[in-house]
Design a protein around this motif. Sequence first.
Motif, mmCIF file in Angstrom:
data_model
loop_
_atom_site.group_PDB
_atom_site.id
_atom_site.type_symbol
_atom_site.label_atom_id
_atom_site.label_comp_id
_atom_site.label_asym_id
_atom_site.label_seq_id
_atom_site.Cartn_x
_atom_site.Cartn_y
_atom_site.Cartn_z
ATOM 1 N N THR A 104 52.478 38.519 -52.889
ATOM 2 C CA THR A 104 51.607 39.695 -52.926
ATOM 3 C C THR A 104 50.393 39.483 -52.022
ATOM 4 O OG1 THR A 104 52.337 40.368 -55.124
ATOM 5 C CG2 THR A 104 50.151 41.115 -54.438
ATOM 6 N N HIS A 105 49.819 38.291 -52.078
ATOM 7 C CA HIS A 105 48.688 37.985 -51.207
ATOM 8 C C HIS A 105 49.085 38.131 -49.739
ATOM 9 C CE1 HIS A 105 46.259 35.256 -48.696
ATOM 10 N NE2 HIS A 105 45.274 35.800 -49.368
ATOM 11 N N LYS A 106 50.205 37.545 -49.362
ATOM 12 C CA LYS A 106 50.621 37.577 -47.958
ATOM 13 C C LYS A 106 50.938 38.992 -47.503
ATOM 14 C CE LYS A 106 51.483 36.284 -43.920
ATOM 15 N NZ LYS A 106 50.321 36.029 -43.072
ATOM 16 N N LEU A 107 51.710 39.748 -48.299
ATOM 17 C CA LEU A 107 52.059 41.108 -47.892
ATOM 18 C C LEU A 107 50.815 41.986 -47.833
ATOM 19 C CD1 LEU A 107 54.145 43.144 -47.024
ATOM 20 C CD2 LEU A 107 54.657 43.566 -49.446
ATOM 21 N N THR A 108 49.905 41.785 -48.752
ATOM 22 C CA THR A 108 48.660 42.555 -48.746
ATOM 23 C C THR A 108 47.856 42.273 -47.489
ATOM 24 O OG1 THR A 108 48.621 42.593 -51.156
ATOM 25 C CG2 THR A 108 46.551 43.006 -50.046
ATOM 26 N N ARG A 109 47.771 41.013 -47.084
ATOM 27 C CA ARG A 109 47.065 40.669 -45.835
ATOM 28 C C ARG A 109 47.778 41.279 -44.632
ATOM 29 N NH1 ARG A 109 41.881 39.050 -46.336
ATOM 30 N NH2 ARG A 109 41.997 38.379 -44.191
ATOM 31 N N LEU A 110 49.099 41.206 -44.628
ATOM 32 C CA LEU A 110 49.854 41.795 -43.517
ATOM 33 C C LEU A 110 49.591 43.297 -43.411
ATOM 34 C CD1 LEU A 110 53.339 40.038 -43.757
ATOM 35 C CD2 LEU A 110 51.739 39.913 -41.835
ATOM 36 N N LEU A 111 49.629 43.981 -44.540
ATOM 37 C CA LEU A 111 49.450 45.432 -44.522
ATOM 38 C C LEU A 111 48.010 45.850 -44.241
ATOM 39 C CD1 LEU A 111 51.685 46.436 -47.568
ATOM 40 C CD2 LEU A 111 52.207 46.735 -45.126
ATOM 41 N N SER A 112 47.049 45.087 -44.732
ATOM 42 C CA SER A 112 45.649 45.522 -44.640
ATOM 43 C C SER A 112 44.885 44.955 -43.456
ATOM 44 C CB SER A 112 44.895 45.172 -45.929
ATOM 45 O OG SER A 112 44.783 43.773 -46.082
ATOM 46 N N ARG A 113 45.366 43.859 -42.865
ATOM 47 C CA ARG A 113 44.558 43.212 -41.832
ATOM 48 C C ARG A 113 45.310 42.810 -40.564
ATOM 49 N NH1 ARG A 113 39.126 41.575 -43.464
ATOM 50 N NH2 ARG A 113 39.301 40.688 -41.404
ATOM 51 N N SER A 125 48.718 47.222 -37.321
ATOM 52 C CA SER A 125 47.673 48.211 -37.043
ATOM 53 C C SER A 125 48.227 49.604 -36.729
ATOM 54 C CB SER A 125 46.729 47.722 -35.941
ATOM 55 O OG SER A 125 47.419 47.501 -34.742
ATOM 56 N N PRO A 126 49.417 49.739 -36.106
ATOM 57 C CA PRO A 126 49.937 51.102 -35.910
ATOM 58 C C PRO A 126 50.174 51.859 -37.224
ATOM 59 C CG PRO A 126 51.097 49.572 -34.479
ATOM 60 C CD PRO A 126 50.256 48.743 -35.422
ATOM 61 N N LEU A 127 50.476 51.142 -38.296
ATOM 62 C CA LEU A 127 50.652 51.796 -39.594
ATOM 63 C C LEU A 127 49.327 52.287 -40.161
ATOM 64 C CD1 LEU A 127 53.081 49.217 -41.282
ATOM 65 C CD2 LEU A 127 53.679 51.368 -40.121
ATOM 66 N N ARG A 128 48.254 51.542 -39.887
ATOM 67 C CA ARG A 128 46.932 51.894 -40.411
ATOM 68 C C ARG A 128 46.173 52.867 -39.513
ATOM 69 N NH1 ARG A 128 47.114 46.394 -40.682
ATOM 70 N NH2 ARG A 128 45.601 46.216 -39.003
ATOM 71 N N THR A 184 42.425 49.278 -46.048
ATOM 72 C CA THR A 184 41.474 48.281 -45.536
ATOM 73 C C THR A 184 40.937 47.378 -46.629
ATOM 74 O OG1 THR A 184 39.628 49.849 -45.715
ATOM 75 C CG2 THR A 184 40.750 49.707 -43.566
ATOM 76 N N CYS A 185 41.403 47.553 -47.835
ATOM 77 C CA CYS A 185 40.930 46.746 -48.965
ATOM 78 C C CYS A 185 42.087 45.919 -49.518
ATOM 79 C CB CYS A 185 40.348 47.652 -50.054
ATOM 80 S SG CYS A 185 39.868 46.752 -51.549
ATOM 81 N N PRO A 186 42.186 44.635 -49.137
ATOM 82 C CA PRO A 186 43.299 43.837 -49.646
ATOM 83 C C PRO A 186 43.296 43.717 -51.169
ATOM 84 C CG PRO A 186 41.853 42.499 -48.238
ATOM 85 C CD PRO A 186 41.317 43.893 -48.232
ATOM 86 N N PHE A 187 42.138 43.783 -51.790
ATOM 87 C CA PHE A 187 42.070 43.708 -53.253
ATOM 88 C C PHE A 187 42.652 44.975 -53.887
ATOM 89 C CE2 PHE A 187 38.720 40.997 -51.591
ATOM 90 C CZ PHE A 187 39.012 39.806 -52.244
ATOM 91 N N CYS A 188 42.331 46.132 -53.328
ATOM 92 C CA CYS A 188 42.854 47.402 -53.833
ATOM 93 C C CYS A 188 44.360 47.490 -53.591
ATOM 94 C CB CYS A 188 42.161 48.573 -53.137
ATOM 95 S SG CYS A 188 40.363 48.537 -53.238
ATOM 96 N N LEU A 189 44.772 47.150 -52.388
ATOM 97 C CA LEU A 189 46.186 47.207 -52.021
ATOM 98 C C LEU A 189 47.012 46.214 -52.831
ATOM 99 C CD1 LEU A 189 48.029 48.715 -50.067
ATOM 100 C CD2 LEU A 189 47.537 46.965 -48.367
ATOM 101 N N GLY A 190 46.397 45.120 -53.228
ATOM 102 C CA GLY A 190 47.101 44.114 -54.012
ATOM 103 C C GLY A 190 47.637 44.647 -55.334
ATOM 104 N N VAL A 191 46.922 45.594 -55.936
ATOM 105 C CA VAL A 191 47.394 46.197 -57.192
ATOM 106 C C VAL A 191 48.714 46.924 -56.953
ATOM 107 C CG1 VAL A 191 46.868 47.905 -58.982
ATOM 108 C CG2 VAL A 191 45.058 46.407 -58.110
ATOM 109 N N TRP A 192 48.785 47.670 -55.852
ATOM 110 C CA TRP A 192 49.996 48.424 -55.532
ATOM 111 C C TRP A 192 51.146 47.483 -55.171
ATOM 112 C CZ3 TRP A 192 50.236 53.925 -55.247
ATOM 113 C CH2 TRP A 192 49.037 54.565 -55.541
ATOM 114 N N VAL A 193 50.868 46.476 -54.354
ATOM 115 C CA VAL A 193 51.909 45.526 -53.941
ATOM 116 C C VAL A 193 52.378 44.711 -55.148
ATOM 117 C CG1 VAL A 193 52.385 43.497 -52.501
ATOM 118 C CG2 VAL A 193 51.131 45.436 -51.542
#
Length: 163
Positions: A62-71, A76-79, A113-122
């Motif tokens: 979850t940590h790794k996927l959250t970092r990939l998605l958020s940072r 970046s094309p997805l964001r 842009t918030c890995p902590f927020c996105l982490g809940v979803w992931v």
Amino acid sequence: MTQLLDAATYDLDDEVNLSGHADSMAVYVASVTGLLALGRASGRELPEHYSLRDLTLGGIATHKLTRLLSRASVTSPLRAPFTQFEEAAGSGEHVEKPRDGHGLRHTVGELLTCPFCLGVWVGTAYVAGMALAPRPTRAAAAVLTVVGASDALQHAYSRLRGD
């Protein structure tokens, strides 16, 4: 009797996206409800407990996927429709901010842009995957965990070399 929160008096400078956050919570609750209904319809039930191995694997993945998605620069094309680039952050990451405003684009930008927020979803997706399709979920989590360990080793190696 406790008064209900009045958005107008909560944030006098209109800096907090209360309606967007409320919408995000509603979508999250609806998603969890839908996942529970899907599980029940397929005859699956949530496990009574989770193994420490699966929780550890899921936490790292979850940590790794959250970092990939958020940072990650590569995602970046997805964001981009929801965020604005601010600067490169090193290690293949970007610092971005949500697009201006309080609409859907801004709300999604805040989440992305918030890995902590996105982490809940992931993390929720991981737990749902463990209930609905445990083998592919473990495989995907294993890949992300191995990549996360590799990242940590890359950083440690660079520090040891003084790079």
